[in-house]
Design a protein around this motif. Sequence first.
Motif, PDB file in Angstrom:
ATOM      1  N   ALA A 170     -27.917 -30.263  10.746  1.00  0.00           N
ATOM      2  CA  ALA A 170     -26.827 -31.109  10.272  1.00  0.00           C
ATOM      3  C   ALA A 170     -26.491 -30.702   8.853  1.00  0.00           C
TER       4      ALA A 170
ATOM      5  N   SER B 199     -21.283 -24.499  -3.414  1.00  0.00           N
ATOM      6  CA  SER B 199     -22.519 -25.169  -3.840  1.00  0.00           C
ATOM      7  C   SER B 199     -23.383 -25.337  -2.601  1.00  0.00           C
ATOM      8  N   ILE B 200     -24.655 -24.994  -2.687  1.00  0.00           N
ATOM      9  CA  ILE B 200     -25.462 -25.109  -1.473  1.00  0.00           C
ATOM     10  C   ILE B 200     -26.916 -25.454  -1.770  1.00  0.00           C
ATOM     11  N   THR B 201     -27.429 -26.363  -0.940  1.00  0.00           N
ATOM     12  CA  THR B 201     -28.859 -26.696  -0.935  1.00  0.00           C
ATOM     13  C   THR B 201     -29.297 -26.721   0.529  1.00  0.00           C
TER      14      THR B 201
ATOM     15  N   ILE C 197     -32.234 -27.483   3.174  1.00  0.00           N
ATOM     16  CA  ILE C 197     -33.457 -28.272   3.292  1.00  0.00           C
ATOM     17  C   ILE C 197     -33.911 -28.277   4.757  1.00  0.00           C
TER      18      ILE C 197
ATOM     19  N   VAL D 155     -35.717 -30.222   7.561  1.00  0.00           N
ATOM     20  CA  VAL D 155     -36.057 -31.610   7.882  1.00  0.00           C
ATOM     21  C   VAL D 155     -36.823 -31.662   9.203  1.00  0.00           C
TER      22      VAL D 155
ATOM     23  N   SER E  19     -37.620 -27.793   0.670  1.00  0.00           N
ATOM     24  CA  SER E  19     -36.641 -26.751   0.414  1.00  0.00           C
ATOM     25  C   SER E  19     -36.875 -25.608   1.399  1.00  0.00           C
ATOM     26  N   HIS E  20     -35.800 -25.021   1.899  1.00  0.00           N
ATOM     27  CA  HIS E  20     -35.897 -24.028   2.980  1.00  0.00           C
ATOM     28  C   HIS E  20     -36.921 -22.950   2.641  1.00  0.00           C
TER      29      HIS E  20
ATOM     30  N   PHE F 215     -19.377 -34.768   7.871  1.00  0.00           N
ATOM     31  CA  PHE F 215     -20.752 -34.527   8.283  1.00  0.00           C
ATOM     32  C   PHE F 215     -20.718 -33.821   9.636  1.00  0.00           C
TER      33      PHE F 215
ATOM     34  N   GLU G 201     -29.847 -19.818   1.664  1.00  0.00           N
ATOM     35  CA  GLU G 201     -28.656 -20.257   0.928  1.00  0.00           C
ATOM     36  C   GLU G 201     -27.737 -19.079   0.617  1.00  0.00           C
TER      37      GLU G 201
ATOM     38  N   THR H 147     -18.947 -27.599  -0.903  1.00  0.00           N
ATOM     39  CA  THR H 147     -20.288 -28.065  -1.260  1.00  0.00           C
ATOM     40  C   THR H 147     -21.019 -28.409   0.026  1.00  0.00           C
TER      41      THR H 147
ATOM     42  N   ALA I 209     -23.993 -32.028   5.237  1.00  0.00           N
ATOM     43  CA  ALA I 209     -22.983 -32.814   4.526  1.00  0.00           C
ATOM     44  C   ALA I 209     -22.094 -31.832   3.791  1.00  0.00           C
TER      45      ALA I 209
ATOM     46  N   ALA J 236     -24.885 -29.541   1.698  1.00  0.00           N
ATOM     47  CA  ALA J 236     -26.315 -29.865   1.683  1.00  0.00           C
ATOM     48  C   ALA J 236     -26.741 -29.902   3.137  1.00  0.00           C
ATOM     49  N   THR J 237     -27.756 -29.123   3.493  1.00  0.00           N
ATOM     50  CA  THR J 237     -28.120 -29.008   4.906  1.00  0.00           C
ATOM     51  C   THR J 237     -29.359 -29.828   5.246  1.00  0.00           C
ATOM     52  N   TYR J 238     -29.445 -30.151   6.520  1.00  0.00           N
ATOM     53  CA  TYR J 238     -30.570 -30.868   7.117  1.00  0.00           C
ATOM     54  C   TYR J 238     -30.972 -30.008   8.310  1.00  0.00           C
TER      55      TYR J 238
END
Lengths: 365, 365
Positions: A272, A259-261, A263, A265, A225-226, A341, A240, A179, A274, A181-183
Motif C-alpha cells: 500500500a 519524496s519517498i519513504t 517501509i 510492514v 525501514s526497507h 491511497f 527508494e 510524495t 500514501a 510513503a509506502t507500506y
Amino acid sequence: MSDILDLDAAAPRDTQEAPDTGAFRRIEAAAPRVAIVGATGAVGEALLDCLAARRFPIGELRLLASPRSAGRTLPFRGKEVAVEALTERSFEGVDLALFSAGSGISKRYAAAAVQAGAVVVDNSSAFRMDPDVPLVVPEVNARAIEAHRGIIANPNCVAAIATVALAPLHRAHPIRRLTMATYQAASGAGAAAMEELRQSTAAYLRGEAFEPKVLPHPYAFNLFSHNAEMDPESGYNGEELKVVAETRRILDVPELPVSITCIRVPVLRAHAMALSVEFDAPVAVEEARALLEGAPGLRLVDDRARNHFPMPSEASGADDVLVGRLRRDLGDPSGRTLALFVAGDQLLKGAALNAVQIAERLLRR
Amino acid sequence: MSDILDLDAAAPRDTQEAPDTGAFRRIEAAAPRVAIVGATGAVGEALLDCLAARRFPIGELRLLASPRSAGRTLPFRGKEVAVEALTERSFEGVDLALFSAGSGISKRYAAAAVQAGAVVVDNSSAFRMDPDVPLVVPEVNARAIEAHRGIIANPNCVAAIATVALAPLHRAHPIRRLTMATYQAASGAGAAAMEELRQSTAAYLRGEAFEPKVLPHPYAFNLFSHNAEMDPESGYNGEELKVVAETRRILDVPELPVSITCIRVPVLRAHAMALSVEFDAPVAVEEARALLEGAPGLRLVDDRARNHFPMPSEASGADDVLVGRLRRDLGDPSGRTLALFVAGDQLLKGAALNAVQIAERLLRR
C-alpha cells in the motif's frame, strides 16, 4: 502442453493497446515455448498462476531454478512439471523467457536467452535503467515495448502499482511533484520472508523468542525501514532509489521530484502507499475521480460513508490496483495537490501479472 | 498511600522548564490526592505504570471507571486498589484528576472535578481546541501550562509524538509545511483493539475465520485508513483533522499547511510516522542531526551502515520518542525540506507519560 486459447477475453481492461505496426519483434509461435527462471520462488509461483489464469498459450513449459531445486516438480494446469537446473543451454528453442531470480541471475543468463532466440521479460532490476531496454507497465506505456531488442524490463513492484494509479491523472494533468510513503508487504522480500512473518508472529503470540533469519529486524507486529541496501551518502535505500528512477522513466518525466519513504510492514503480499500528487494546475477531486474510475487496471475503492478504502486484504489476489481516499491535499493551499491511497498485490501487478501482460503484448494474435 | 519522593531525578530530560512564577495554579499538597478516570483502560493502566515508575508523590489514589468495572482492583506499587464507579461526587478532596475515558466522559465530569478543587489533565479530545485550555507537550510548550484555569489538555498521540521530534528543528528554523503519513498501532483504539489484533492474527495463522468486533476491518496482516469518523465533505477522518489542528496549536503555527494520511497498521502499541518537513530556508542534514541529538524526550536512531532506524518494537515501552532516517527530501530540489522517520510509544508519550509529565509540572517542588 498445448492449451492454446483466444487471449482477447483474458485481458479485457488493458485498453492502452500498442498498435501492431509489425515493426517490432513479436513472438511468432502460436504456442510459444516458455521458460521461467526462478520458478520455485514466490514470483515464480505467481507467474505460473497468472499464465494459467490468463490462458496464456504455451507450447512447452520449461521451469528453471537453482541446482538445489532441480528434480522438484511444480503443478501447472493439472500436471506436474519438473524443475531443471538453469544453465546457459536452458534456452534452446525457447520463445519467451520470464526471469525472476534476482538481478545477478538476469545479468548472467539473459544474454544467453536472447542469443537462443527468446524474448526476455525480466522481473529483476538488472536492466531497468538501460536505455536500450523498455521498462513497461502495459496500462501506462505499452508502446515502449516496440523498441525492445530482446529484453523488456518489468518494473519494481511499488513503481508498477503506483504508476497504474498515477498515469490516468498524469495524462490529463502533468504531474510535477510526487510524495510517497509506502507500506510494503513481506512478499517483496520473497517467499522466505513471508514465512518468517508467519513464524515470528506465531512465536510472538506464544510468548516465545524468535531470531530473524531472512530480514534484518523483528517482523512480528513490527515495521521497519526497507531492508534494501542503504546509500550511505544520500540516506536513501536501494528500494527508494529504484522507485524514484523507475517512476520517472515509466511516466516519462525524467526530472520529477519525488519524496519517498519505503517501509516494510507486517502484511503478507500486498503493498500500500500514501501518495500526494502535485499537478501543474489545480485539479478538482471530482475530475480526478472520473479519470481514475474508468482507467485500465484500476478499481476505485473510495466510500467515505462506509470508511472503505484500499486495503491489502482486498488487494491480495486481485489483478486490479485499488485506489481511493481521493481528496484535496491540505498541505498545499494552492489546490494543485491531491492525496490518495493505493493498494496492489505485490506478486501480481507488482511482479508476475505485469510480466505476463507484457508477454501477451508480444504475441502475434 | 504515601510514597513521596524527590522528583528531580525522575524527569531528567525535560529541560524546557516552565519558570516558577508563582502566578499559576499549582497543586499545593506535597502528597496530592490523585484520581484516575478510566483506570481500567489501556491508557489507565499505562498511567498507573508511569506514576509508579516516575515516583509521582501520591497521598491517596482513587481509581474511577464505569459501574461495570466497580469492585475490581488494580495493582499499584504492590497494593491492590479498588476501582470505584465514577460519579459527580468522585472528586471530593482530589487535587489532581487524570481523565482518560473518552471525550464524552470528560465533557460530563471535568467541570465537577475542577469545581471540587482538582486540576484536570485530560487525555481526551474534549477541550484540546478550547482557547482557555492549554494543549501541552512539556518538551515543546511547557510554559503554556501556566495559563490553565483548571483543565490542561493532553494531545492526540500522533501530535504529541510528532511535535517532540519537530520542536527542536522548528525552534532553530521555522517550519512552513509538513507532510505526514502515519503507521498507527492498535493501542490507539484501546485495549480491546489490541486484543482483537492478537486474536484475529492467531485465527488467521490457524486458517480460521475471524469476525472483527472492535475495528471496522480485518486486522490480521492487514492495514486500513484510520477508523475515526470521516468528514464526508473534506474526505479527512477525525484523527487526521485532530493531528493537523493540534500540531498547529502545539507548535504555535496556526496556519501551518499539513498533508496527512493516518493509517492503522498491525502493530500493538507504538505509532510510527514518515515526515517531510519544509523549512523557511535550506537546512543542512548535519545541523538537523545535532539539533535532534541533544533534544529532550528524543533518542536519535539513525545508523545508515546498520540500516537501523526507529521501529515500533524498540519504541514500545520507551519514554523517549525515536527519530531517525534523517535525510534531504528528494522531492524538494530547493533543499528546504528534510525527511525523517519517527516512532513513539502510543500509550506512553502518546498518552499516559505526557499526562504525567504535565502533572509533574503542576507540583510545587
